[in-house]
Design a protein around this motif. Structure first.
Motif, PDB file in Angstrom:
ATOM      1  N   MET A  80      54.784  33.277  36.223  1.00 26.58           N
ATOM      2  CA  MET A  80      55.822  33.632  37.189  1.00 26.58           C
ATOM      3  C   MET A  80      56.368  35.038  36.915  1.00 26.58           C
ATOM      4  N   GLU A  81      56.345  35.491  35.636  1.00 29.05           N
ATOM      5  CA  GLU A  81      56.726  36.872  35.332  1.00 29.05           C
ATOM      6  C   GLU A  81      55.719  37.841  35.946  1.00 29.05           C
ATOM      7  N   PHE A  82      54.422  37.472  35.863  1.00 25.21           N
ATOM      8  CA  PHE A  82      53.394  38.301  36.507  1.00 25.21           C
ATOM      9  C   PHE A  82      53.629  38.352  38.009  1.00 25.21           C
ATOM     10  N   ARG A  83      53.915  37.196  38.626  1.00 23.77           N
ATOM     11  CA  ARG A  83      54.135  37.151  40.073  1.00 23.77           C
ATOM     12  C   ARG A  83      55.341  38.001  40.477  1.00 23.77           C
ATOM     13  N   ALA A  84      56.373  38.002  39.634  1.00 22.97           N
ATOM     14  CA  ALA A  84      57.585  38.763  39.957  1.00 22.97           C
ATOM     15  C   ALA A  84      57.374  40.259  39.742  1.00 22.97           C
ATOM     16  N   GLY A  85      56.682  40.635  38.651  1.00 20.84           N
ATOM     17  CA  GLY A  85      56.543  42.049  38.320  1.00 20.84           C
ATOM     18  C   GLY A  85      55.222  42.669  38.698  1.00 20.84           C
ATOM     19  N   GLY A  86      54.190  41.838  38.876  1.00 23.87           N
ATOM     20  CA  GLY A  86      52.891  42.352  39.267  1.00 23.87           C
ATOM     21  C   GLY A  86      52.091  42.961  38.122  1.00 23.87           C
ATOM     22  N   LEU A 101      44.761  34.232  39.601  1.00 21.65           N
ATOM     23  CA  LEU A 101      44.501  35.659  39.801  1.00 21.65           C
ATOM     24  C   LEU A 101      43.366  35.920  40.777  1.00 21.65           C
ATOM     25  N   LEU A 102      42.353  35.063  40.775  1.00 20.96           N
ATOM     26  CA  LEU A 102      41.182  35.323  41.618  1.00 20.96           C
ATOM     27  C   LEU A 102      41.533  35.489  43.092  1.00 20.96           C
ATOM     28  N   PRO A 103      42.366  34.623  43.700  1.00 19.98           N
ATOM     29  CA  PRO A 103      42.713  34.866  45.107  1.00 19.98           C
ATOM     30  C   PRO A 103      43.481  36.168  45.320  1.00 19.98           C
ATOM     31  N   VAL A 104      44.301  36.553  44.359  1.00 16.41           N
ATOM     32  CA  VAL A 104      45.064  37.803  44.480  1.00 16.41           C
ATOM     33  C   VAL A 104      44.111  38.992  44.394  1.00 16.41           C
ATOM     34  N   ILE A 105      43.202  38.949  43.411  1.00 18.14           N
ATOM     35  CA  ILE A 105      42.240  40.039  43.240  1.00 18.14           C
ATOM     36  C   ILE A 105      41.334  40.132  44.465  1.00 18.14           C
ATOM     37  N   GLN A 106      40.896  38.997  44.985  1.00 16.10           N
ATOM     38  CA  GLN A 106      40.049  38.987  46.191  1.00 16.10           C
ATOM     39  C   GLN A 106      40.781  39.618  47.375  1.00 16.10           C
ATOM     40  N   ARG A 107      42.055  39.289  47.522  1.00 14.12           N
ATOM     41  CA  ARG A 107      42.839  39.822  48.645  1.00 14.12           C
ATOM     42  C   ARG A 107      43.075  41.329  48.493  1.00 14.12           C
ATOM     43  N   VAL A 108      43.362  41.790  47.273  1.00 13.68           N
ATOM     44  CA  VAL A 108      43.700  43.203  47.054  1.00 13.68           C
ATOM     45  C   VAL A 108      42.459  44.087  47.049  1.00 13.68           C
ATOM     46  N   HIS A 109      41.409  43.668  46.321  1.00 12.83           N
ATOM     47  CA  HIS A 109      40.230  44.515  46.143  1.00 12.83           C
ATOM     48  C   HIS A 109      39.062  44.153  47.054  1.00 12.83           C
TER      49      HIS A 109
END
Length: 161
Positions: A80-86, A101-109
């Motif tokens: 949740m710290e990662f989600r808040a701060g990125g 992380l995989l869905p976030v990385i897929q969406r961003v990159h």
């Protein structure tokens, strides 16, 4: 308030509008049951943590509920710290929080596989990360003697790296 049918204490209060007029009905639980107004056998679970957990599962998903409890053993960062701060704390976080992380990385990159340069592997990097985490904990506890000892160890590691 008294039940309108049997004069016991009313526990069901119903208000309805019929033909533009407001009509109130007050019944005890037995009379409400006879009238077809079913009451739950047990009261609903209104504990705050259960309500918050239900909201998270309903609106965010079950995976985030599981990830919210994870923390990296190397650097101590929580998901949740990662989600808040990125920002992640160490390379181990990719393995620990991989499912989130995989869905976030897929969406961003647009892909989940890295292509290109790779950071140089430094021997003892994990040990230095662990020392930095211990140093932050010692400072948070205001244990300055331990913090000074850890700082000196880190300086020695950085000189030899």
């Amino acid at each position: 308030m008294i039940c309108q049918r049997c004069k016991n204490e009313a526990s069901v209060h119903l208000t309805e509008r019929v033909g533009g007029k407001r009509k109130e009905i007050h019944l005890c639980s037995a009379c409400a049951k006879k009238s077809g107004l079913g009451l739950p056998e047990s009261p609903p679970n209104l504990a705050l943590d259960a309500v918050v957990q239900d909201l998270i599962l309903t609106h965010v998903g079950e995976l985030v509920g599981e990830l919210a409890e994870l923390a990296c053993p190397e650097c101590g960062i929580k998901y949740m710290e990662f989600r808040a701060g990125g920002r992640l704390g160490c390379p181990q976080d990719y393995r620990i929080f991989g499912r989130g992380l995989l869905p976030v990385i897929q969406r961003v990159h647009g892909a989940t596989r890295h292509v290109g340069k790779v950071a140089r592997q430094r021997p003892g990097a994990i040990h230095r990360l662990r020392l930095r985490s211990q140093l932050r904990d010692a400072i948070a506890r205001e244990d300055y003697e331990e913090a000074a000892r850890l700082r000196d160890q880190l300086r020695l590691k950085d000189i030899h790296a």
